[in-house]
Enzyme design. Structure first.
Site, PDB file in Angstrom:
ATOM      1  N   GLU A 204      54.014  11.120  20.502  1.00  0.00           N
ATOM      2  CA  GLU A 204      53.228  10.972  19.278  1.00  0.00           C
ATOM      3  C   GLU A 204      53.554  12.079  18.269  1.00  0.00           C
ATOM      4  OE1 GLU A 204      49.177  10.585  20.711  1.00  0.00           O
ATOM      5  OE2 GLU A 204      49.536   8.506  21.326  1.00  0.00           O
TER       6      GLU A 204
ATOM      7  N   TYR B 225      50.250   2.433  17.982  1.00  0.00           N
ATOM      8  CA  TYR B 225      49.311   1.703  18.844  1.00  0.00           C
ATOM      9  C   TYR B 225      49.991   0.569  19.615  1.00  0.00           C
ATOM     10  CZ  TYR B 225      45.115   4.105  17.138  1.00  0.00           C
ATOM     11  OH  TYR B 225      44.142   5.041  16.866  1.00  0.00           O
TER      12      TYR B 225
ATOM     13  N   ASN C  70      35.600   5.482  15.841  1.00  0.00           N
ATOM     14  CA  ASN C  70      35.347   6.633  16.709  1.00  0.00           C
ATOM     15  C   ASN C  70      35.974   7.931  16.218  1.00  0.00           C
ATOM     16  OD1 ASN C  70      37.962   6.039  17.371  1.00  0.00           O
ATOM     17  ND2 ASN C  70      37.565   5.571  19.525  1.00  0.00           N
TER      18      ASN C  70
ATOM     19  N   HIS D 277      41.599  10.444  16.869  1.00  0.00           N
ATOM     20  CA  HIS D 277      42.577  10.067  17.899  1.00  0.00           C
ATOM     21  C   HIS D 277      43.087  11.344  18.561  1.00  0.00           C
ATOM     22  CE1 HIS D 277      46.079   8.325  19.899  1.00  0.00           C
ATOM     23  NE2 HIS D 277      46.699   9.433  19.517  1.00  0.00           N
TER      24      HIS D 277
ATOM     25  N   LYS E 222      40.755  10.083  11.956  1.00  0.00           N
ATOM     26  CA  LYS E 222      40.981   8.711  11.491  1.00  0.00           C
ATOM     27  C   LYS E 222      40.337   8.494  10.114  1.00  0.00           C
ATOM     28  CE  LYS E 222      41.250   6.663  16.148  1.00  0.00           C
ATOM     29  NZ  LYS E 222      40.621   5.675  17.070  1.00  0.00           N
TER      30      LYS E 222
HETATM   31  P1  IDP Z   1      41.574   6.311  22.908  1.00  0.00           P
HETATM   32  O1  IDP Z   1      41.576   6.402  21.416  1.00  0.00           O
HETATM   33  O2  IDP Z   1      40.342   6.951  23.509  1.00  0.00           O
HETATM   34  O3  IDP Z   1      42.850   6.800  23.543  1.00  0.00           O
HETATM   35  P2  IDP Z   1      42.496   3.604  23.500  1.00  0.00           P
HETATM   36  O4  IDP Z   1      42.052   2.794  24.673  1.00  0.00           O
HETATM   37  O5  IDP Z   1      43.888   4.155  23.520  1.00  0.00           O
HETATM   38  O6  IDP Z   1      41.417   4.763  23.290  1.00  0.00           O
HETATM   39  O7  IDP Z   1      42.301   2.689  22.217  1.00  0.00           O
HETATM   40  C1  IDP Z   1      42.831   3.097  20.969  1.00  0.00           C
HETATM   41  C2  IDP Z   1      41.795   2.848  19.903  1.00  0.00           C
HETATM   42  O8  IDP Z   1      41.573   1.450  19.784  1.00  0.00           O
HETATM   43  C3  IDP Z   1      40.410   3.432  20.189  1.00  0.00           C
HETATM   44  O9  IDP Z   1      40.288   4.798  19.816  1.00  0.00           O
HETATM   45  C4  IDP Z   1      39.514   2.544  19.361  1.00  0.00           C
HETATM   46  O10 IDP Z   1      39.529   2.962  17.997  1.00  0.00           O
HETATM   47  C5  IDP Z   1      40.228   1.206  19.454  1.00  0.00           C
HETATM   48  N1  IDP Z   1      39.637   0.372  20.497  1.00  0.00           N
HETATM   49  C6  IDP Z   1      39.831   0.476  21.837  1.00  0.00           C
HETATM   50  N2  IDP Z   1      39.154  -0.466  22.511  1.00  0.00           N
HETATM   51  C7  IDP Z   1      38.522  -1.205  21.566  1.00  0.00           C
HETATM   52  C8  IDP Z   1      37.653  -2.353  21.614  1.00  0.00           C
HETATM   53  O11 IDP Z   1      37.336  -2.876  22.698  1.00  0.00           O
HETATM   54  N3  IDP Z   1      37.198  -2.816  20.419  1.00  0.00           N
HETATM   55  C9  IDP Z   1      37.529  -2.255  19.228  1.00  0.00           C
HETATM   56  N4  IDP Z   1      38.345  -1.194  19.134  1.00  0.00           N
HETATM   57  C10 IDP Z   1      38.832  -0.660  20.288  1.00  0.00           C
HETATM   58 MG    MG Z   2      44.756   6.031  23.680  1.00  0.00          MG
END
Ligand code: IDP
Ligand code: MG
Length: 154
Positions: free
Chosen positions: A131, A52, A115, A118, A12
């Site tokens: 994807e 997303y 984080n 992805h 990212k």
């Molecule tokens: P993942 O990346 O581990 O698959 P997902 O639940 O698919 O997680 O969420 C996609 C992305 O959205 C996450 O990697 C993170 O960057 C962001 N995200 C998810 N939940 C939150 C939140 O509660 N606050 C802010 N960003 C979030």
């Molecule tokens: Mg995800």
């Protein structure tokens, strides 16, 4: 055993800015996975919404789209046995604070919204193929053997 599962992974904008592309690529190479596609690119608004889409109704969605389109990303396709599940285990939990040391998010992240990486969700059937199709044309995915393939699989 199928050793040709493909999965989508993306460093990212925070990971790119922090100079972590090489470190992250190394981890997957060292594991024995095979890089079959790679693209340094900037995601536009349409692609961000499509990628997303499942989070459209979440309160963090607008911030997520703004962040993911804010700078270059490094999109990749990795191939190997059980690749989607193996990559997810190397990535860690969604929240870096919940991610074990040794995982990418556990070693390089602190904040849920930054984080670093992805990866396709192994619990979402077909997410990897969906994807990959979204980010790559078929002719951008390369077919070759790793020279150590005979030593990676029984
Ligand atoms: P993942 O990346 O581990 O698959 P997902 O639940 O698919 O997680 O969420 C996609 C992305 O959205 C996450 O990697 C993170 O960057 C962001 N995200 C998810 N939940 C939150 C939140 O509660 N606050 C802010 N960003 C979030
Ligand atoms: Mg995800």
């Amino acid at each position: 055993m199928s050793d040709d599962e493909r999965t989508f992974v993306m460093v990212k904008p925070d990971g790119v800015q922090r100079g972590l592309i090489g470190e992250i690529v190394s981890r997957f190479e060292d594991r024995g996975l095979k890089l079959v596609g790679g693209k340094f690119m900037q995601i536009d608004d349409d692609l961000a919404h499509e990628h997303y889409g499942e989070h459209e109704d979440k309160p963090f969605f607008d911030g997520l789209v703004e962040f993911i389109t804010s700078g270059p990303v490094f999109a990749m396709v990795w191939e190997g046995a059980d690749a989607t599940r193996q990559v997810r285990s190397m990535v860690g939990e969604t929240d870096p604070a919940e991610s074990a040391p040794g995982t990418i998010r556990g070693d390089f992240g602190l904040d849920l919204g930054r984080n670093v990486i992805h990866a396709s969700d192994h619990e979402d059937e077909g997410a990897n193929e969906r994807e990959i199709d979204l980010f790559f044309d078929e002719d951008e995915l390369l077919d070759y053997e790793r020279i150590d393939a005979a030593w990676l699989y029984e």
